[in-house]
Design a protein around this motif. Sequence first.
Motif, PDB file in Angstrom:
ATOM      1  N   GLY A 423       0.787  -1.229   0.000  1.00  0.00           N
ATOM      2  CA  GLY A 423       0.000   0.000   0.000  1.00  0.00           C
ATOM      3  C   GLY A 423       0.813   1.270   0.000  1.00  0.00           C
ATOM      4  N   GLU A 424       1.874   1.327   0.823  1.00  0.00           N
ATOM      5  CA  GLU A 424       2.601   2.589   0.973  1.00  0.00           C
ATOM      6  C   GLU A 424       3.263   3.018  -0.332  1.00  0.00           C
ATOM      7  OE1 GLU A 424       5.581   4.812   4.100  1.00  0.00           O
ATOM      8  OE2 GLU A 424       5.344   2.643   4.194  1.00  0.00           O
ATOM      9  N   ASP A 425       3.993   2.109  -0.963  1.00  0.00           N
ATOM     10  CA  ASP A 425       4.644   2.450  -2.236  1.00  0.00           C
ATOM     11  C   ASP A 425       3.615   2.800  -3.295  1.00  0.00           C
ATOM     12  OD1 ASP A 425       7.124   2.045  -1.144  1.00  0.00           O
ATOM     13  OD2 ASP A 425       7.325  -0.007  -1.895  1.00  0.00           O
ATOM     14  N   PHE A 426       2.489   2.058  -3.284  1.00  0.00           N
ATOM     15  CA  PHE A 426       1.449   2.323  -4.283  1.00  0.00           C
ATOM     16  C   PHE A 426       0.879   3.727  -4.120  1.00  0.00           C
ATOM     17  CE2 PHE A 426      -3.162   2.258  -5.241  1.00  0.00           C
ATOM     18  CZ  PHE A 426      -3.063   2.204  -6.627  1.00  0.00           C
ATOM     19  N   TYR A 427       0.519   4.098  -2.895  1.00  0.00           N
ATOM     20  CA  TYR A 427      -0.079   5.420  -2.689  1.00  0.00           C
ATOM     21  C   TYR A 427       0.925   6.546  -2.944  1.00  0.00           C
ATOM     22  CZ  TYR A 427      -4.166   3.087  -0.712  1.00  0.00           C
ATOM     23  OH  TYR A 427      -5.291   2.314  -0.530  1.00  0.00           O
ATOM     24  N   GLN A 428       2.187   6.301  -2.635  1.00  0.00           N
ATOM     25  CA  GLN A 428       3.199   7.301  -2.966  1.00  0.00           C
ATOM     26  C   GLN A 428       3.283   7.491  -4.476  1.00  0.00           C
ATOM     27  OE1 GLN A 428       6.821   5.986  -1.101  1.00  0.00           O
ATOM     28  NE2 GLN A 428       6.261   6.766   0.920  1.00  0.00           N
ATOM     29  N   GLY A 429       3.196   6.372  -5.197  1.00  0.00           N
ATOM     30  CA  GLY A 429       3.181   6.462  -6.659  1.00  0.00           C
ATOM     31  C   GLY A 429       1.958   7.204  -7.165  1.00  0.00           C
ATOM     32  N   CYS A 430       0.824   6.937  -6.539  1.00  0.00           N
ATOM     33  CA  CYS A 430      -0.414   7.626  -6.925  1.00  0.00           C
ATOM     34  C   CYS A 430      -0.309   9.136  -6.697  1.00  0.00           C
ATOM     35  CB  CYS A 430      -1.604   7.063  -6.152  1.00  0.00           C
ATOM     36  SG  CYS A 430      -2.118   5.430  -6.681  1.00  0.00           S
ATOM     37  N   MET A 431       0.294   9.509  -5.572  1.00  0.00           N
ATOM     38  CA  MET A 431       0.447  10.937  -5.292  1.00  0.00           C
ATOM     39  C   MET A 431       1.352  11.590  -6.338  1.00  0.00           C
ATOM     40  SD  MET A 431      -0.609  13.352  -3.418  1.00  0.00           S
ATOM     41  CE  MET A 431      -1.322  12.568  -1.975  1.00  0.00           C
ATOM     42  N   ARG A 432       2.396  10.874  -6.713  1.00  0.00           N
ATOM     43  CA  ARG A 432       3.310  11.411  -7.725  1.00  0.00           C
ATOM     44  C   ARG A 432       2.598  11.637  -9.052  1.00  0.00           C
ATOM     45  NH1 ARG A 432       5.724   8.881 -11.696  1.00  0.00           N
ATOM     46  NH2 ARG A 432       5.223   6.818 -10.827  1.00  0.00           N
ATOM     47  N   ILE A 433       1.837  10.652  -9.499  1.00  0.00           N
ATOM     48  CA  ILE A 433       1.191  10.804 -10.807  1.00  0.00           C
ATOM     49  C   ILE A 433       0.014  11.779 -10.734  1.00  0.00           C
ATOM     50  CG2 ILE A 433       1.914   8.528 -11.601  1.00  0.00           C
ATOM     51  CD1 ILE A 433      -0.868   7.478 -11.020  1.00  0.00           C
ATOM     52  N   ALA A 434      -0.626  11.871  -9.558  1.00  0.00           N
ATOM     53  CA  ALA A 434      -1.702  12.855  -9.408  1.00  0.00           C
ATOM     54  C   ALA A 434      -1.149  14.271  -9.532  1.00  0.00           C
ATOM     55  CB  ALA A 434      -2.414  12.670  -8.076  1.00  0.00           C
ATOM     56  N   ASN A 435       0.033  14.478  -8.963  1.00  0.00           N
ATOM     57  CA  ASN A 435       0.663  15.797  -9.083  1.00  0.00           C
ATOM     58  C   ASN A 435       1.115  16.081 -10.515  1.00  0.00           C
ATOM     59  OD1 ASN A 435       0.382  16.535  -6.370  1.00  0.00           O
ATOM     60  ND2 ASN A 435       2.246  15.447  -5.783  1.00  0.00           N
ATOM     61  N   MET A 436       1.468  15.014 -11.242  1.00  0.00           N
ATOM     62  CA  MET A 436       1.940  15.202 -12.620  1.00  0.00           C
ATOM     63  C   MET A 436       0.795  15.408 -13.598  1.00  0.00           C
ATOM     64  SD  MET A 436       4.931  12.299 -12.852  1.00  0.00           S
ATOM     65  CE  MET A 436       5.075  12.483 -14.627  1.00  0.00           C
ATOM     66  N   TYR A 437      -0.244  14.566 -13.462  1.00  0.00           N
ATOM     67  CA  TYR A 437      -1.280  14.525 -14.494  1.00  0.00           C
ATOM     68  C   TYR A 437      -2.663  14.934 -14.008  1.00  0.00           C
ATOM     69  CZ  TYR A 437       2.248  11.386 -16.538  1.00  0.00           C
ATOM     70  OH  TYR A 437       3.407  10.828 -17.014  1.00  0.00           O
ATOM     71  N   GLY A 438      -2.893  14.899 -12.695  1.00  0.00           N
ATOM     72  CA  GLY A 438      -4.263  14.952 -12.198  1.00  0.00           C
ATOM     73  C   GLY A 438      -4.802  16.345 -11.946  1.00  0.00           C
ATOM     74  N   LYS A 439      -6.081  16.363 -11.634  1.00  0.00           N
ATOM     75  CA  LYS A 439      -6.762  17.580 -11.212  1.00  0.00           C
ATOM     76  C   LYS A 439      -6.818  17.572  -9.683  1.00  0.00           C
ATOM     77  CE  LYS A 439      -9.577  17.440 -15.401  1.00  0.00           C
ATOM     78  NZ  LYS A 439     -10.949  17.301 -15.950  1.00  0.00           N
ATOM     79  N   ASP A 440      -7.333  18.673  -9.116  1.00  0.00           N
ATOM     80  CA  ASP A 440      -7.324  18.755  -7.658  1.00  0.00           C
ATOM     81  C   ASP A 440      -8.148  17.650  -7.015  1.00  0.00           C
ATOM     82  OD1 ASP A 440      -9.764  19.761  -8.493  1.00  0.00           O
ATOM     83  OD2 ASP A 440      -9.766  21.463  -7.108  1.00  0.00           O
ATOM     84  N   ARG A 441      -9.227  17.221  -7.680  1.00  0.00           N
ATOM     85  CA  ARG A 441     -10.038  16.150  -7.090  1.00  0.00           C
ATOM     86  C   ARG A 441      -9.316  14.800  -7.140  1.00  0.00           C
ATOM     87  NH1 ARG A 441     -16.179  17.533  -9.085  1.00  0.00           N
ATOM     88  NH2 ARG A 441     -15.074  18.399 -10.870  1.00  0.00           N
ATOM     89  N   ASP A 442      -8.494  14.590  -8.183  1.00  0.00           N
ATOM     90  CA  ASP A 442      -7.677  13.376  -8.218  1.00  0.00           C
ATOM     91  C   ASP A 442      -6.715  13.356  -7.041  1.00  0.00           C
ATOM     92  OD1 ASP A 442      -8.845  12.476 -10.553  1.00  0.00           O
ATOM     93  OD2 ASP A 442      -7.345  13.411 -11.847  1.00  0.00           O
ATOM     94  N   ARG A 443      -6.055  14.484  -6.818  1.00  0.00           N
ATOM     95  CA  ARG A 443      -5.114  14.570  -5.697  1.00  0.00           C
ATOM     96  C   ARG A 443      -5.843  14.380  -4.364  1.00  0.00           C
ATOM     97  NH1 ARG A 443      -2.812  18.263  -9.331  1.00  0.00           N
ATOM     98  NH2 ARG A 443      -4.074  19.994  -8.584  1.00  0.00           N
ATOM     99  N   ALA A 444      -7.047  14.919  -4.269  1.00  0.00           N
ATOM    100  CA  ALA A 444      -7.820  14.783  -3.038  1.00  0.00           C
ATOM    101  C   ALA A 444      -8.186  13.321  -2.781  1.00  0.00           C
ATOM    102  CB  ALA A 444      -9.080  15.638  -3.110  1.00  0.00           C
ATOM    103  N   ASN A 445      -8.537  12.592  -3.831  1.00  0.00           N
ATOM    104  CA  ASN A 445      -8.838  11.171  -3.673  1.00  0.00           C
ATOM    105  C   ASN A 445      -7.621  10.406  -3.158  1.00  0.00           C
ATOM    106  OD1 ASN A 445     -11.594  10.715  -4.384  1.00  0.00           O
ATOM    107  ND2 ASN A 445     -11.100  11.178  -6.503  1.00  0.00           N
ATOM    108  N   VAL A 446      -6.445  10.769  -3.672  1.00  0.00           N
ATOM    109  CA  VAL A 446      -5.228  10.105  -3.197  1.00  0.00           C
ATOM    110  C   VAL A 446      -4.958  10.484  -1.751  1.00  0.00           C
ATOM    111  CG1 VAL A 446      -2.761   9.800  -3.557  1.00  0.00           C
ATOM    112  CG2 VAL A 446      -4.282   9.979  -5.530  1.00  0.00           C
TER     113      VAL A 446
END
Length: 810
Positions: A423-446
Amino acid sequence: METAEDDFDVDVEVDFIGRETDLKRIYKAWGKHRIFGIFGLRSVGKSRLVKEFLTRYKSKEDVIVNVDVKPLSNSSSLYSHICVKLGIKTEANARESERWIHHIVSELVKRSEENFILVFDNTEDYQEFKGTATRDSFLSLCSQVIKRCSNVKIILTSTTRVQFAGLGHAYFSYKVLPLKRTETKRLLRSVIWGTDLGEYEDSIVTLSEGLPLLILMIGSELTEDDGMLTPEDIVECLLTSRLKTLSREFYPKEDRVADVYKDFIDRLASVYREKLTILEYIPGTFNVDQVSQLLDAETEAIVKYDTLKPILGRHFLSYDPTTRRFNIQGILRECLQSYYTIKNLPEVRARYCKIFTAVMVNISKRLGTTEYTEAMAEFTVEHPNLQKLLTDVKYTRQDTYHFFIKIATDCTVLVDQFMAGDGEDFYQGCMRIANMYGKDRDRANVHIAVGSLYTNIKGPGTAKQGHLVRGADNYDSAIAVFEKYGKSLQLATAYQRKGWNLYSQGKNLEAVKFLKQAFDLSVSSGKEYQSILLQSLNSLGLTNTVLGRFEEAERYHFESLKRRKEIQGEDHPFVGACLNNIGIMYYLKGDSHKALKFYEEGLEIKRKSATPVISLVNSLSNTANMYSETGNSKKAHILLDEAIELLNKEKVPCRDAAALLCDTKGKVYRREGAFKFAEDMFQKAIDVRKEISDENVPYLESLVHLANINKRQGNYISCIRISNKALTIKEKAEIAMPQHPFIKECLECLVEVYKKTDDKDKCKETLEKLESELIRLEKVHLDHGNERDLLKVRTQMHEIKAELEMAPKL
């Protein structure tokens, strides 16, 4: 005439071991059929099985003609070789296949008084690489012999399965599988005679995969050089580089595992080899639909006919008709990983991501429904595939990032409860890609997902209160975003999880505020809000229980129970958890018998359902503790022993749960008056909890239990020593869990000891410390709105104050 000992490509020095079921099945078919196809994976033991069968079961009258087809380059050499074996002359003009086949068949018909068994070994080359003319001639020879020569039986061995549609019931096809574990152990022991494998035997057996070649090679490594490599060394080598370990250059090429199986893979036509390499990207088993999507095939029917059937027929895949799933044998996977590459890897990753995101979301949605058991069964099957999906977050591109955001949004319960290690590595990866590609709601979901990670996995029971705070901070970040967009499921989720986080911190009044916000958003909304509504009801029940507001807690708990049964069914593990929580409520309320009733009901449901082992262990511990408290120690021990057995079966031991069981067992012994046994169990709990962290609250709790049991045995010096050790982590424990009572209990224990030893100065000093601790707890309970515990603390404060006033007279 040739005998059964000739021309078998096997190591004749190795005793034949196992395969009794295979031998019996072939023997059972022997009297009913006349041509036998013995097929299977390369070096699985087909030739050796046939040799053993004929040694055991051929009659004295049978004439065995062994033909190793592999070195025979064409149909002419096959014809000549058979003639030599049969002792007949070749015809100079028998060049066409029909002519030489007719010649052999005629000779066999003439010798009708003799019974022949023709054994064609290693026939795969004739079927695939010697040309269609050679293949057709060979198969036609077999067919004509069976049709016209009643005195002849044929046995074929091959890695490529062949069908004889025109021979009907005369043909018996049999697939040879790897050896069973018991057979593997017997063969391994026979080749390492005198070498003790000890605790590493099971690991070596698993890593050999039941393949005779691997077993023999492992045995060779263990016995050469006077056993320089120990079993432990071999296991480490096999785990890190099995192909290299079993393929060293001083072995003959035909014995090197890597060469044997790479050659086997190279036999596949390039189109099949490329597809097999792509399928290896799926680490676990897979079904036709997943194959179709990963290979981008037009239809499932086409992928079955054009891909799976040909590859399956060449024994590169296994198929389970019960689950309708395929798999690639382990050693072949390693060869594919080592020697072959996927040409369009980014496209394959993208398809993989799409396929298994859908699988994961589907499983997650069903966890909270009556389909829980089926969903968990599917998760067990798909687990390695979903594990790879989470690790693939590091390869995310803009066209695939939304899949991972969806997992972080919809699958946090599944990840937190069953995939916490990833989980930890996965969510860190999600945060990274949310900051790269996502909108504010994507980042909020992460942020919500990361908050859950720090709350549910890293937060509870440790002195690292910072994890819970980090979890709360992530929830706050999510709430700040979602509140801008008005009512939404994400906002309700963030409120509920922030409330749970605050409850975990002991901030119960704040927790209630957020939980009620989640409840208000969910209670009048659609089905998609049901999960959050149920979680909010459950959390409100627990929070009000801690606050001593038992009427409100009861109302929330029973509403949760009612709704859960309607939505999730009577036997859902979450229903069991709800009943367990109701038991906790009645226990804290002081009604042990009613608490036991709900503990038992919850435990029974958890037994019926596929509840996680840790959840079942917790219920067993609670129920055992309550049996003990109500006077049934015998039943308490039975449940605790059951829980210990469950934990011992887990591949990855859960030390927290193991320590909990030791601590609970210590309490049971203490109530029985078996103080020495209780002392031993509390010490075991301490040892395990110290390994986890010597600054956490559970460690402190067990220290206090051990101090108390030493006091009850009159071991006052030990009691004082252990109590003082507990007091050294007072401040850190208060940060981790401000409302905990264990320092208070520790000081109470010391007061009793100093009274018994007539140490008036120490007694007074400790009473003053106890008063200070009660003042601290009073403030905590005031801040938390915990009226029940506040009343208890204030009552005790009055008693301590009175006692201190009397101190000079002590």
